[in-house]
Write a protein that holds these residues in place. Structure first.
Motif, PDB file in Angstrom:
ATOM      1  N   SER A   1      -6.550   0.777  -5.891  1.00  0.00           N
ATOM      2  CA  SER A   1      -7.051   1.202  -4.523  1.00  0.00           C
ATOM      3  C   SER A   1      -5.920   0.492  -3.481  1.00  0.00           C
ATOM      4  CB  SER A   1      -8.657   0.478  -4.367  1.00  0.00           C
ATOM      5  OG  SER A   1      -8.637   0.650  -3.180  1.00  0.00           O
ATOM      6  N   GLU A   2      -5.828   1.011  -2.470  1.00  0.00           N
ATOM      7  CA  GLU A   2      -4.813   0.481  -1.375  1.00  0.00           C
ATOM      8  C   GLU A   2      -5.135  -0.953  -1.033  1.00  0.00           C
ATOM      9  OE1 GLU A   2      -2.143   3.303   0.194  1.00  0.00           O
ATOM     10  OE2 GLU A   2      -3.570   2.743   2.088  1.00  0.00           O
ATOM     11  N   MET A   3      -6.474  -1.064  -0.747  1.00  0.00           N
ATOM     12  CA  MET A   3      -7.067  -2.369  -0.190  1.00  0.00           C
ATOM     13  C   MET A   3      -7.088  -3.553  -1.041  1.00  0.00           C
ATOM     14  SD  MET A   3      -6.756  -0.756   2.561  1.00  0.00           S
ATOM     15  CE  MET A   3      -7.142  -1.974   3.971  1.00  0.00           C
TER      16      MET A   3
ATOM     17  N   ALA B   1       5.004   4.672   2.669  1.00  0.00           N
ATOM     18  CA  ALA B   1       5.317   5.975   2.951  1.00  0.00           C
ATOM     19  C   ALA B   1       6.556   6.374   3.907  1.00  0.00           C
ATOM     20  CB  ALA B   1       4.112   6.877   3.464  1.00  0.00           C
TER      21      ALA B   1
ATOM     22  N   MET C   1       0.991  -1.075   0.112  1.00  0.00           N
ATOM     23  CA  MET C   1      -0.023   0.020   0.086  1.00  0.00           C
ATOM     24  C   MET C   1       0.903   1.271   0.009  1.00  0.00           C
ATOM     25  SD  MET C   1      -3.008  -0.788   2.633  1.00  0.00           S
ATOM     26  CE  MET C   1      -1.799  -1.085   4.167  1.00  0.00           C
ATOM     27  N   GLU C   2       0.303   2.405  -0.622  1.00  0.00           N
ATOM     28  CA  GLU C   2       1.184   3.403  -0.766  1.00  0.00           C
ATOM     29  C   GLU C   2       1.175   4.137   0.764  1.00  0.00           C
ATOM     30  OE1 GLU C   2      -0.906   7.218  -1.956  1.00  0.00           O
ATOM     31  OE2 GLU C   2       0.937   7.972  -2.899  1.00  0.00           O
ATOM     32  N   SER C   3       0.507   3.676   1.646  1.00  0.00           N
ATOM     33  CA  SER C   3       0.596   4.402   3.002  1.00  0.00           C
ATOM     34  C   SER C   3       1.696   3.247   4.061  1.00  0.00           C
ATOM     35  CB  SER C   3      -0.728   4.439   3.860  1.00  0.00           C
ATOM     36  OG  SER C   3      -1.375   3.296   3.713  1.00  0.00           O
ATOM     37  N   SER C   4       1.851   2.201   3.426  1.00  0.00           N
ATOM     38  CA  SER C   4       2.703   1.405   4.076  1.00  0.00           C
ATOM     39  C   SER C   4       4.165   1.709   3.572  1.00  0.00           C
ATOM     40  CB  SER C   4       2.586  -0.409   3.625  1.00  0.00           C
ATOM     41  OG  SER C   4       1.225  -0.615   4.221  1.00  0.00           O
TER      42      SER C   4
ATOM     43  N   GLY D   1       2.202  -4.638   4.841  1.00  0.00           N
ATOM     44  CA  GLY D   1       1.238  -5.015   5.895  1.00  0.00           C
ATOM     45  C   GLY D   1       1.387  -4.029   7.222  1.00  0.00           C
ATOM     46  N   LYS D   2       2.403  -3.178   7.167  1.00  0.00           N
ATOM     47  CA  LYS D   2       2.455  -2.337   8.121  1.00  0.00           C
ATOM     48  C   LYS D   2       1.780  -0.869   8.060  1.00  0.00           C
ATOM     49  CE  LYS D   2       6.727  -4.204  10.030  1.00  0.00           C
ATOM     50  NZ  LYS D   2       8.280  -4.184  10.028  1.00  0.00           N
TER      51      LYS D   2
ATOM     52  N   SER E   1       5.257   8.424  -4.946  1.00  0.00           N
ATOM     53  CA  SER E   1       4.561   7.288  -5.216  1.00  0.00           C
ATOM     54  C   SER E   1       3.041   7.634  -5.803  1.00  0.00           C
ATOM     55  CB  SER E   1       4.089   6.182  -3.815  1.00  0.00           C
ATOM     56  OG  SER E   1       3.887   7.201  -2.789  1.00  0.00           O
ATOM     57  N   HIS E   2       2.657   7.100  -6.913  1.00  0.00           N
ATOM     58  CA  HIS E   2       1.593   7.039  -7.567  1.00  0.00           C
ATOM     59  C   HIS E   2       0.541   5.876  -7.589  1.00  0.00           C
ATOM     60  CE1 HIS E   2       3.109  10.801  -9.187  1.00  0.00           C
ATOM     61  NE2 HIS E   2       4.188  10.273  -9.455  1.00  0.00           N
ATOM     62  N   PRO E   3      -0.418   5.786  -6.665  1.00  0.00           N
ATOM     63  CA  PRO E   3      -1.276   4.460  -6.736  1.00  0.00           C
ATOM     64  C   PRO E   3      -1.989   4.376  -8.150  1.00  0.00           C
ATOM     65  CG  PRO E   3      -1.781   6.129  -4.968  1.00  0.00           C
ATOM     66  CD  PRO E   3      -1.044   6.773  -5.904  1.00  0.00           C
TER      67      PRO E   3
END
Lengths: 255, 255
Positions: free
Chosen positions: A213-215, A190, A185-188, A254-255, A208-210
């Protein structure tokens, strides 16, 4: 050197035309060593064009404009920019002779609309248009450079190519690499991006360009870029950082 | 009502990404009855975003922004706009619960980067994102409306669709027709366009877009558009003018 891009045209604002000109100019300027800091799109309106050129000059030492150089009533870029900068316009004699050849040579009248295309800001230089009728303009003003280009993509590209050797920065080079990362995930990712960017102290930029979708089975495009005084150094920094991300990103899943 | 569009993102300025978001929003807003007057693209930089929102509000009663809502360090749109307008941010409790479900529900930590996505300007309303994590924002400020959307196209489109019924103008409709004309130069058609536009006193707008060079078998796309208080009247004006051009343009060939 910082640059700005000014696009003139209602058709862009309405979404009738996707602004590929802006992307092309942005790409060319970046690889010519200019950091594009701001891009503006204004309507075919003298006050908006005047505002646009002022706001562009405020943000850049090099301003490239596109659109509004043709023979119709709503082509008013040169006149509006000249007015905004307090410059008179005058007929470029060399471009006038091209225009005469083009139209009068075939028995077509040199109307006011056609003549307008060769009336350029005082003190500027015409950039000959090898594709169409309206020349571009090269103008130095208050120690800044303004390049005025047509909106027809083939004409814009040809004139920009012709002036490129003059505006290339000698001592700033840009390198970039983009690669896909799946399953994170982008948020992982980051915190890893932030950590690496801090370590490099602003010398390298990571974005980073998603793509999905993240999930749901996430996919990113990761863009790594660097500015440096020569291309080899810029490319080395980029390659090092790309390797660093590829080696470490799995620890962040997964973090 | 006048509208502005603000795009945030270095990737647009460098030309890595063509700004299709701007075109989509421009199209949607125009057909929702808003005249898009200005569009700005700024870098991922708090001062530039602050400048961008001020310059957008100056030109429009409705401002739509796209980009910079994600979980990474360079996603700073909401905070920068809030600062520029003197607003505090606060966690949206409803969106926080979605976020908790999304991440914490799967054992993923609610990091600062993720939390940032639900910290919205005080007094605003979250626009739920059915596709991704970051909600959009609906904000009224000084009698103007600001809609803040993500940059991922699918997310931007879904949220814009959801808010469209609220921002549709009741009493301004836009109609447009574009048709090709072959064998006439743009500069030859120009006097006809000017004549028709004068006759209609600004009620109808005509723009010609050259598709090929003037001298070599010219081809134009001609765009006729009108604003009116209802769709039927706008469409009638457009149809009348299209017919008028088609009937008369042959008289201008070669002039």
């Amino acid at each position: 050197m910082r640059a700005s891009i000014l696009t003139i045209g209602n058709e862009i604002l309405k979404g009738n035309t996707v602004n590929t000109n802006m992307a092309h100019i942005g790409h060319i300027l970046t690889y010519a060593g200019h950091e594009v800091h701001r891009a503006l799109i204004v309507s075919d309106n003298p006050e908006e064009i005047a505002w646009g050129i002022r706001a562009s000059l405020e943000a850049g030492d090099l301003v490239v404009t596109t659109g509004g150089l043709g023979p119709t009533f709503d082509d008013m870029t040169v006149e509006s920019i000249s007015n905004a900068l307090g410059l008179k316009t005058e007929v470029d004699q060399r471009e006038l002779s091209f225009l005469k050849e083009r139209y009068a040579g075939r028995g077509i009248e040199l109307t006011e609309g056609r003549l307008k295309m060769v009336r350029l800001p005082a003190g500027s230089r015409a950039l000959h248009n090898p594709v169409g009728a309206a020349p571009g303009v090269y103008l130095r003003h208050d120690n800044k450079t303004i390049i005025i280009l047509p909106g027809v993509p083939a004409e814009m590209k040809a004139i920009l190519d012709s002036i490129l050797p003059e505006i290339k920065s000698g001592d700033r080079k840009y390198a970039q690499e983009t690669f896909p990362l799946e399953g994170i995930m982008e948020s992982s990712l980051a915190p890893l991006i932030e950590k690496i960017m801090k370590k490099w102290g602003g010398k390298v930029y990571i974005k980073s360009h998603p793509q999905r979708s993240e999930m749901n089975n996430p996919k990113l495009n990761v863009e790594v870029s660097a500015w440096d005084k020569n291309m080899k150094m810029a490319m080395e920094s980029v390659a090092t950082v790309v390797a660093e991300i590829k080696e470490n990103y799995r620890n962040y899943i997964g973090k």
